[in-house]
Design an enzyme around this catalytic site. Structure first.
Site, mmCIF file in Angstrom:
data_model
loop_
_atom_site.group_PDB
_atom_site.id
_atom_site.type_symbol
_atom_site.label_atom_id
_atom_site.label_comp_id
_atom_site.label_asym_id
_atom_site.label_seq_id
_atom_site.Cartn_x
_atom_site.Cartn_y
_atom_site.Cartn_z
ATOM 1 C CE LYS A 83 -2.951 4.226 -6.459
ATOM 2 N NZ LYS A 83 -3.692 5.479 -6.609
ATOM 3 C CB CYS A 84 3.642 -0.889 -8.231
ATOM 4 S SG CYS A 84 5.146 -0.553 -7.317
#
Ligand code: G3P
Length: 220
Positions: A83-84
Protein backbone atom coordinates in the site's frame (compact mmCIF):
# COMPACT_ATOMS: atom_id res chain seq x y z
CA UNK A 1 -18.16 -6.66 -5.35
CA UNK A 2 -15.70 -8.41 -3.08
CA UNK A 3 -15.81 -7.84 0.67
CA UNK A 4 -12.59 -7.14 2.60
CA UNK A 5 -12.02 -6.58 6.31
CA UNK A 6 -10.19 -3.39 7.30
CA UNK A 7 -8.37 -4.59 10.40
CA UNK A 8 -5.12 -6.06 11.73
CA UNK A 9 -6.95 -8.06 14.41
CA UNK A 10 -6.44 -11.77 13.79
CA UNK A 11 -9.46 -12.89 15.87
CA UNK A 12 -11.78 -10.63 13.87
CA UNK A 13 -10.35 -11.98 10.62
CA UNK A 14 -10.75 -15.61 11.73
CA UNK A 15 -14.37 -15.03 12.78
CA UNK A 16 -15.45 -13.35 9.54
CA UNK A 17 -13.39 -15.73 7.40
CA UNK A 18 -15.44 -18.60 8.82
CA UNK A 19 -18.55 -17.12 7.14
CA UNK A 20 -17.00 -18.01 3.75
CA UNK A 21 -17.49 -14.52 2.30
CA UNK A 22 -14.19 -12.83 3.05
CA UNK A 23 -12.09 -12.07 -0.05
CA UNK A 24 -9.24 -10.06 1.45
CA UNK A 25 -7.93 -7.77 4.19
CA UNK A 26 -6.60 -4.22 4.28
CA UNK A 27 -4.45 -2.83 7.06
CA UNK A 28 -2.91 0.56 7.68
CA UNK A 29 -0.25 1.77 10.15
CA UNK A 30 -2.89 2.94 12.67
CA UNK A 31 -4.62 -0.47 12.66
CA UNK A 32 -1.30 -2.33 13.06
CA UNK A 33 -0.17 -0.10 15.96
CA UNK A 34 -3.54 -0.73 17.68
CA UNK A 35 -2.76 -4.47 17.84
CA UNK A 36 0.64 -3.85 19.49
CA UNK A 37 2.30 -6.62 17.46
CA UNK A 38 5.32 -6.78 15.15
CA UNK A 39 4.26 -5.47 11.70
CA UNK A 40 5.86 -8.23 9.62
CA UNK A 41 4.66 -10.99 11.96
CA UNK A 42 1.05 -9.83 11.97
CA UNK A 43 0.93 -9.32 8.18
CA UNK A 44 2.39 -12.79 7.57
CA UNK A 45 -0.14 -14.31 9.97
CA UNK A 46 -3.06 -12.56 8.24
CA UNK A 47 -1.74 -13.67 4.83
CA UNK A 48 -1.72 -17.27 6.00
CA UNK A 49 -5.37 -17.08 7.16
CA UNK A 50 -6.95 -15.25 4.25
CA UNK A 51 -7.23 -16.65 0.75
CA UNK A 52 -7.00 -13.27 -1.00
CA UNK A 53 -5.09 -10.00 -1.14
CA UNK A 54 -3.79 -8.51 2.12
CA UNK A 55 -2.66 -4.88 1.95
CA UNK A 56 0.30 -3.73 4.07
CA UNK A 57 1.30 -0.07 3.96
CA UNK A 58 4.74 1.49 3.55
CA UNK A 59 5.61 4.11 6.17
CA UNK A 60 8.59 5.90 4.62
CA UNK A 61 7.75 9.13 2.81
CA UNK A 62 10.60 9.37 0.27
CA UNK A 63 10.56 7.39 -2.97
CA UNK A 64 13.64 5.29 -2.23
CA UNK A 65 12.35 4.37 1.22
CA UNK A 66 8.90 3.43 -0.08
CA UNK A 67 10.36 1.31 -2.87
CA UNK A 68 12.76 -0.39 -0.45
CA UNK A 69 9.94 -1.13 2.01
CA UNK A 70 7.60 -2.20 -0.80
CA UNK A 71 10.13 -4.65 -2.22
CA UNK A 72 10.62 -6.12 1.25
CA UNK A 73 6.88 -6.36 2.06
CA UNK A 74 6.29 -8.09 -1.29
CA UNK A 75 8.52 -10.99 -0.15
CA UNK A 76 6.49 -11.65 3.02
CA UNK A 77 3.73 -13.68 1.33
CA UNK A 78 2.35 -14.48 -2.11
CA UNK A 79 -0.94 -12.69 -1.44
CA UNK A 80 0.50 -9.50 0.05
CA UNK A 81 -0.28 -6.18 -1.67
CA UNK A 82 1.90 -3.13 -1.02
CA UNK A 83 0.00 0.00 0.00
CA UNK A 84 1.42 3.39 -1.05
CA UNK A 85 -0.03 6.84 -0.32
CA UNK A 86 -1.43 9.11 -3.01
CA UNK A 87 1.41 11.62 -2.96
CA UNK A 88 3.84 12.48 -5.76
CA UNK A 89 6.42 10.24 -4.09
CA UNK A 90 3.82 7.53 -3.62
CA UNK A 91 3.03 7.63 -7.36
CA UNK A 92 6.74 7.26 -8.24
CA UNK A 93 7.04 4.32 -5.85
CA UNK A 94 3.83 2.77 -7.26
CA UNK A 95 5.14 3.12 -10.77
CA UNK A 96 8.49 1.50 -9.89
CA UNK A 97 6.94 -1.32 -7.86
CA UNK A 98 4.21 -2.12 -10.38
CA UNK A 99 6.80 -2.27 -13.20
CA UNK A 100 8.45 -5.04 -11.18
CA UNK A 101 5.15 -6.95 -11.11
CA UNK A 102 4.27 -6.01 -7.50
CA UNK A 103 0.60 -5.31 -6.78
CA UNK A 104 0.10 -1.85 -5.27
CA UNK A 105 -2.94 -0.46 -3.47
CA UNK A 106 -2.83 3.33 -3.70
CA UNK A 107 -4.42 4.73 -0.57
CA UNK A 108 -5.67 8.08 0.73
CA UNK A 109 -7.50 8.94 -2.51
CA UNK A 110 -9.94 11.85 -2.26
CA UNK A 111 -10.50 12.92 -5.88
CA UNK A 112 -11.10 11.48 -9.34
CA UNK A 113 -7.93 13.11 -10.66
CA UNK A 114 -5.88 11.42 -7.95
CA UNK A 115 -7.49 8.13 -9.00
CA UNK A 116 -6.57 8.83 -12.63
CA UNK A 117 -2.93 9.40 -11.62
CA UNK A 118 -2.85 6.19 -9.57
CA UNK A 119 -4.16 4.18 -12.50
CA UNK A 120 -1.59 5.72 -14.85
CA UNK A 121 1.12 4.77 -12.32
CA UNK A 122 0.00 1.15 -12.57
CA UNK A 123 -1.96 0.75 -9.31
CA UNK A 124 -3.68 -2.61 -8.83
CA UNK A 125 -6.21 -1.07 -6.40
CA UNK A 126 -7.25 2.53 -5.82
CA UNK A 127 -8.69 3.27 -2.37
CA UNK A 128 -11.09 6.24 -2.26
CA UNK A 129 -11.85 7.11 1.38
CA UNK A 130 -15.63 7.35 1.65
CA UNK A 131 -16.10 8.12 5.36
CA UNK A 132 -13.37 10.74 5.61
CA UNK A 133 -14.98 12.69 2.74
CA UNK A 134 -18.39 12.42 4.41
CA UNK A 135 -16.70 13.77 7.57
CA UNK A 136 -15.91 17.04 5.77
CA UNK A 137 -19.36 17.35 4.20
CA UNK A 138 -18.40 15.88 0.81
CA UNK A 139 -20.09 12.86 -0.76
CA UNK A 140 -17.64 9.95 -0.47
CA UNK A 141 -19.94 7.47 -2.20
CA UNK A 142 -20.33 9.85 -5.16
CA UNK A 143 -16.54 9.80 -5.56
CA UNK A 144 -16.56 5.99 -5.76
CA UNK A 145 -19.20 6.16 -8.52
CA UNK A 146 -17.22 8.84 -10.37
CA UNK A 147 -14.00 6.78 -10.33
CA UNK A 148 -15.80 3.60 -11.45
CA UNK A 149 -17.34 5.49 -14.38
CA UNK A 150 -14.07 7.21 -15.29
CA UNK A 151 -12.04 3.98 -15.25
CA UNK A 152 -14.71 2.29 -17.37
CA UNK A 153 -14.77 5.11 -19.93
CA UNK A 154 -10.98 5.24 -20.08
CA UNK A 155 -10.46 1.49 -20.18
CA UNK A 156 -8.32 1.58 -17.01
CA UNK A 157 -7.97 -1.76 -15.25
CA UNK A 158 -7.14 -0.56 -11.72
CA UNK A 159 -9.70 -2.01 -9.30
CA UNK A 160 -11.79 0.39 -7.24
CA UNK A 161 -11.59 -0.50 -3.55
CA UNK A 162 -14.00 1.61 -1.48
CA UNK A 163 -12.26 2.29 1.87
CA UNK A 164 -12.99 4.25 5.03
CA UNK A 165 -16.40 2.57 5.07
CA UNK A 166 -18.28 3.49 8.23
CA UNK A 167 -21.81 2.16 7.74
CA UNK A 168 -23.69 -0.67 5.99
CA UNK A 169 -25.26 2.00 3.74
CA UNK A 170 -21.77 2.84 2.45
CA UNK A 171 -21.38 -0.83 1.47
CA UNK A 172 -24.63 -0.87 -0.52
CA UNK A 173 -23.73 2.42 -2.18
CA UNK A 174 -20.30 1.10 -3.18
CA UNK A 175 -21.86 -2.06 -4.65
CA UNK A 176 -24.47 -0.05 -6.58
CA UNK A 177 -21.72 2.25 -7.88
CA UNK A 178 -19.94 -0.79 -9.32
CA UNK A 179 -16.92 -0.81 -6.97
CA UNK A 180 -14.77 -3.94 -7.27
CA UNK A 181 -14.16 -4.18 -3.52
CA UNK A 182 -15.39 -2.61 -0.28
CA UNK A 183 -13.19 -2.86 2.80
CA UNK A 184 -14.85 -2.32 6.13
CA UNK A 185 -14.25 -2.59 9.89
CA UNK A 186 -15.36 -5.70 11.77
CA UNK A 187 -18.29 -3.78 13.30
CA UNK A 188 -19.73 -2.91 9.88
CA UNK A 189 -19.20 -6.48 8.59
CA UNK A 190 -21.23 -7.77 11.54
CA UNK A 191 -23.95 -5.20 10.87
CA UNK A 192 -24.35 -6.49 7.28
CA UNK A 193 -25.81 -9.81 8.42
CA UNK A 194 -28.16 -8.41 11.04
CA UNK A 195 -31.85 -7.61 10.57
CA UNK A 196 -34.45 -7.42 13.38
CA UNK A 197 -37.03 -9.20 11.22
CA UNK A 198 -34.62 -12.11 10.69
CA UNK A 199 -34.22 -12.39 14.49
CA UNK A 200 -37.98 -12.14 15.04
CA UNK A 201 -38.64 -14.73 12.32
CA UNK A 202 -36.13 -17.13 13.85
CA UNK A 203 -37.68 -16.73 17.31
CA UNK A 204 -41.17 -17.45 15.93
CA UNK A 205 -40.05 -20.53 13.98
CA UNK A 206 -38.21 -21.87 17.03
CA UNK A 207 -41.24 -21.31 19.29
CA UNK A 208 -43.67 -22.98 16.84
CA UNK A 209 -41.28 -25.91 16.38
CA UNK A 210 -40.90 -26.39 20.11
CA UNK A 211 -44.70 -26.26 20.59
CA UNK A 212 -45.32 -28.86 17.86
CA UNK A 213 -42.63 -31.17 19.20
CA UNK A 214 -43.41 -31.05 22.92
CA UNK A 215 -44.50 -34.33 24.61
CA UNK A 216 -48.23 -35.25 24.17
CA UNK A 217 -48.87 -34.83 27.95
CA UNK A 218 -47.70 -31.20 27.81
CA UNK A 219 -50.04 -30.43 24.87
CA UNK A 220 -53.22 -31.17 26.93
O1 G3P B 1 -7.58 1.54 5.74
C1 G3P B 1 -7.95 2.80 5.35
C2 G3P B 1 -9.34 3.24 5.74
O2 G3P B 1 -10.27 2.25 5.54
C3 G3P B 1 -9.43 3.98 7.04
O3 G3P B 1 -10.74 4.18 7.49
O4 G3P B 1 -12.37 4.93 9.19
O5 G3P B 1 -9.92 5.44 9.50
O6 G3P B 1 -11.26 6.62 7.77
P1 G3P B 1 -11.09 5.35 8.54
Amino acid sequence: MQLFLDTANVDEIKEINAWGVLSGVTTNPSLVVKEGKDFKKVVKEICSIVDGPVSAEVTDEDVEGMVRQGLDIATWAENVVVKCPLTANGLSATSQLSKKGIKVNVTLCFSANQALLAARAGAYFISPFVGRLDDINQDGSALVAEIVEMYHMQGLETQVLAASIRTPVHVTQAALAGADVATMPYKVFKQLVKHPLTDAGMALFAADWAKANQPVSAKK
